[in-house]
Write an enzyme that holds these catalytic residues in place. Structure first.
Site, short mmCIF file in Angstrom:
data_model
loop_
_atom_site.label_atom_id
_atom_site.label_comp_id
_atom_site.label_asym_id
_atom_site.label_seq_id
_atom_site.Cartn_x
_atom_site.Cartn_y
_atom_site.Cartn_z
N VAL A 17 55.65 -8.27 10.29
CA VAL A 17 55.11 -7.63 9.04
C VAL A 17 54.07 -8.17 7.98
O VAL A 17 53.16 -6.86 7.58
CB VAL A 17 56.26 -7.38 8.27
CG1 VAL A 17 56.03 -6.86 6.76
CG2 VAL A 17 57.51 -6.33 8.91
N ALA A 46 51.00 -18.52 4.30
CA ALA A 46 51.78 -19.82 4.81
C ALA A 46 52.10 -19.43 5.77
O ALA A 46 52.65 -18.35 6.21
CB ALA A 46 52.97 -20.17 3.73
N LYS A 106 66.20 -8.83 3.50
CA LYS A 106 67.28 -8.43 2.52
C LYS A 106 68.64 -9.06 2.28
O LYS A 106 69.27 -8.50 1.85
CB LYS A 106 68.06 -6.75 3.57
CG LYS A 106 67.99 -7.29 5.15
CD LYS A 106 68.20 -6.37 5.95
CE LYS A 106 67.94 -6.29 7.51
NZ LYS A 106 66.94 -6.90 8.51
N GLU A 130 61.15 -2.93 -2.26
CA GLU A 130 60.63 -1.56 -1.16
C GLU A 130 61.45 -1.85 0.23
O GLU A 130 61.58 -1.35 0.48
CB GLU A 130 60.03 -0.82 -1.50
CG GLU A 130 60.12 0.61 -0.88
CD GLU A 130 61.46 1.51 -1.55
OE1 GLU A 130 62.13 1.94 -1.39
OE2 GLU A 130 60.86 1.43 -2.73
N VAL A 133 65.56 -2.41 2.72
CA VAL A 133 66.47 -1.00 3.40
C VAL A 133 65.00 -0.50 3.62
O VAL A 133 64.44 1.15 2.71
CB VAL A 133 66.92 -0.60 2.14
CG1 VAL A 133 67.93 0.29 2.14
CG2 VAL A 133 67.80 -1.95 1.12
N GLY A 135 63.29 0.55 5.58
CA GLY A 135 61.92 0.46 6.04
C GLY A 135 60.66 1.14 5.19
O GLY A 135 59.96 0.68 3.98
N GLU A 191 67.14 -7.18 18.93
CA GLU A 191 66.89 -8.60 18.83
C GLU A 191 67.25 -8.64 20.54
O GLU A 191 68.43 -8.38 20.99
CB GLU A 191 67.39 -9.19 18.02
CG GLU A 191 66.54 -8.40 16.98
CD GLU A 191 65.19 -8.65 16.46
OE1 GLU A 191 64.80 -9.69 17.53
OE2 GLU A 191 64.24 -8.55 16.06
N ASP A 202 73.65 -6.22 9.27
CA ASP A 202 72.56 -5.67 8.71
C ASP A 202 73.24 -4.85 7.51
O ASP A 202 72.18 -4.65 6.99
CB ASP A 202 71.34 -5.27 10.19
CG ASP A 202 70.07 -4.83 9.63
OD1 ASP A 202 69.69 -5.56 8.80
OD2 ASP A 202 70.02 -3.27 9.26
N LYS A 206 72.65 -3.95 3.20
CA LYS A 206 70.99 -2.59 3.13
C LYS A 206 72.33 -1.94 1.42
O LYS A 206 72.08 -1.51 0.96
CB LYS A 206 70.40 -1.94 4.10
CG LYS A 206 70.29 -3.13 4.38
CD LYS A 206 69.35 -2.01 6.48
CE LYS A 206 68.24 -3.22 6.87
NZ LYS A 206 68.19 -1.94 7.92
#
Length: 436
Positions: A17, A46, A106, A130, A133, A135, A191, A202, A206
């Site tokens: 991202v 960073a 999240k 934003e 949750v 995407g 994953e 996950d 959310k």
């Protein structure tokens, strides 16, 4: 003509991202400047490893391992590192330095949101999330702003793309959970360690965020009832299909009022459930997400789209960035979170739902009577019952659908059925949600 000084942006993290956010900031700087009324200057990124491979080619001179110096030189800090630490410490440091913060973290918002919001409110900084949750789907801002004057009664959400892909593939192809998970891993939906997804962790994070926003109260992630999809079988999915349902992992946030005491509270929970194929959520396929909101005045609203992906999630991050940057140009303090209702978070036993129960029973006289008595003893009414008997077998399969009842009564009924001498095995128990 742009007259406001450049707004300095520091980016923490350059993963899937973060690298896309950086690319879009660099590629569309002129267009963003026109929208904001000031130029956005990406002053640094960073990273932990200067030589690591990135999803996008980034100027080497922007990369740094000195996150402290980057924060001190930024007006807005974008945190896309993930995890709790050092992200929490760096976000608090950014807020304390006077910077606004955009994050897609999240886990951090779910676990430490109240601390971060309080820090931001104390100094008048803006904290926007934003991307935390669903995407690219705009759901945080509608709940926080657009529906702030309405009363949100319920949220049904498919907020984890990995589990939706798996369950959808099981429904469409008849695959087992293991085979569908393997496909999801090959295609990059899952994953290497899928526990956070298939275990419901996950989605629970959310759900905590959505419930806190929708009900203007603080809902800690520890208070979210969580069940994953690890026990969902191909047989359950096939049975659901034949009955006109689809299995979805739902995040459910609900405002509840006790009929006897009048006490108002909220429920936040995650579990696999049967959803009627006529419901809009049943049509959410693949790795997509959707959030179905039921509000008193606005009525039913549905938000649908890509729930993950680097460039898709980057879109949500940039939306927050533009909104904050505009505030810099116009002036004024950040918008504080509305979490002052302080409604209690009720335990799972207080909710009202319906069960679909599949039993293997002895095929002999009196069995149905004993089963019916068990339901009656616990105050649960049977809405429908389907019995099938395999030819040449001494057992029958019962598929029982209940009327709405308290979760506690339904759970006690199931426990009693398991102990019943006429029940050979409990094949499946799934809640039914989303009646239309």
């Amino acid at each position: 003509m742009i007259e406001y000084r450049s707004i300095r942006v520091g980016l923490l993290g350059a993963g899937s991202v973060g690298s896309q956010v950086a690319r879009l900031l660099l590629d569309h700087s002129d267009e963003l400047a026109q929208r904001i009324g000031a130029r956005i200057e990406l002053v640094g990124i960073a990273v932990r490893d200067l030589d690591a491979e990135r999803d996008a080619e980034l100027p080497r001179e922007l990369l740094t391992t000195d996150s402290d110096a980057l924060i001190l030189g930024s007006d807005i800090v974008i945190e896309l590192m993930g995890g709790i630490e050092p992200a929490r410490t760096l976000m608090l440091q950014a807020i304390a330095s006077g910077a606004d913060v955009v994050t897609g973290n999240k886990a951090l918002i779910a676990q430490h949101g109240p601390e971060l919001f309080a820090a931001a409110e104390q100094v008048g900084a803006q904290l926007s999330y934003e991307a935390a949750v669903a995407g690219a789907i705009p759901i945080i801002r509608p709940l926080r702003d657009s529906l702030a004057g309405d009363r949100v009664d319920r949220i049904l959400g498919i907020v984890n793309g990995t589990t939706n892909f798996i369950l959808d593939r099981m429904d469409q192809t008849g695959a087992t959970l293991e085979d569908a998970l393997a496909t999801a891993t090959e295609l990059g939906y899952a994953e290497a360690d899928p526990t956070a997804d298939i275990g419901g962790y996950d989605a629970a994070q959310k759900a905590a965020i959505l419930a806190s926003l929708a009900f203007h109260t603080s809902v800690p992630v520890e208070a979210v009832h969580r069940e994953g999809i690890t026990e969902i079988s191909a047989a359950q999915v096939d049975s659901a299909r034949r009955a006109g349902y689809v299995v979805k992992l739902l995040a459910i946030c609900e405002r509840l009022t006790d009929g006897e005491t009048g006490e108002e509270g909220v429920s936040a929970r995650v579990y696999p459930a049967l959803v009627p194929r006529s419901h809009p959520l049943a049509a959410v396929h693949g790795g997509n997400n959707a959030v179905f909101v039921e509000a008193s005045a606005a009525g039913p609203l549905m938000f649908y789209g890509a729930g993950a992906g680097g460039v898709q999630t980057a879109s949500a991050v940039l939306g927050d960035l533009v909104a904050i940057a505009r505030r810099h140009v116009i002036g004024g303090p950040g918008t504080a979170e509305s979490t002052h209702a302080a409604l209690p978070v009720l335990e799972i036993g207080r909710i009202t739902t319906r069960y679909a129960i599949t039993l293997e029973v002895a095929d002999e006289p009196g069995v149905l009577e004993q089963i019916a008595r068990t339901f009656a003893d616990h105050g649960v009414s049977v809405e429908q019952l389907q019995q099938t008997v395999d030819e040449g077998s001494d057992r029958a399969t019962l598929v029982i659908g209940t009327h709405e009842a308290k979760e506690s009564a339904l759970a006690e009924t199931v426990a009693a059925l398991v102990q019943s001498p006429v029940v050979a095995s409990l094949a499946s128990v799934l809640r039914v949600e989303g009646a239309v």
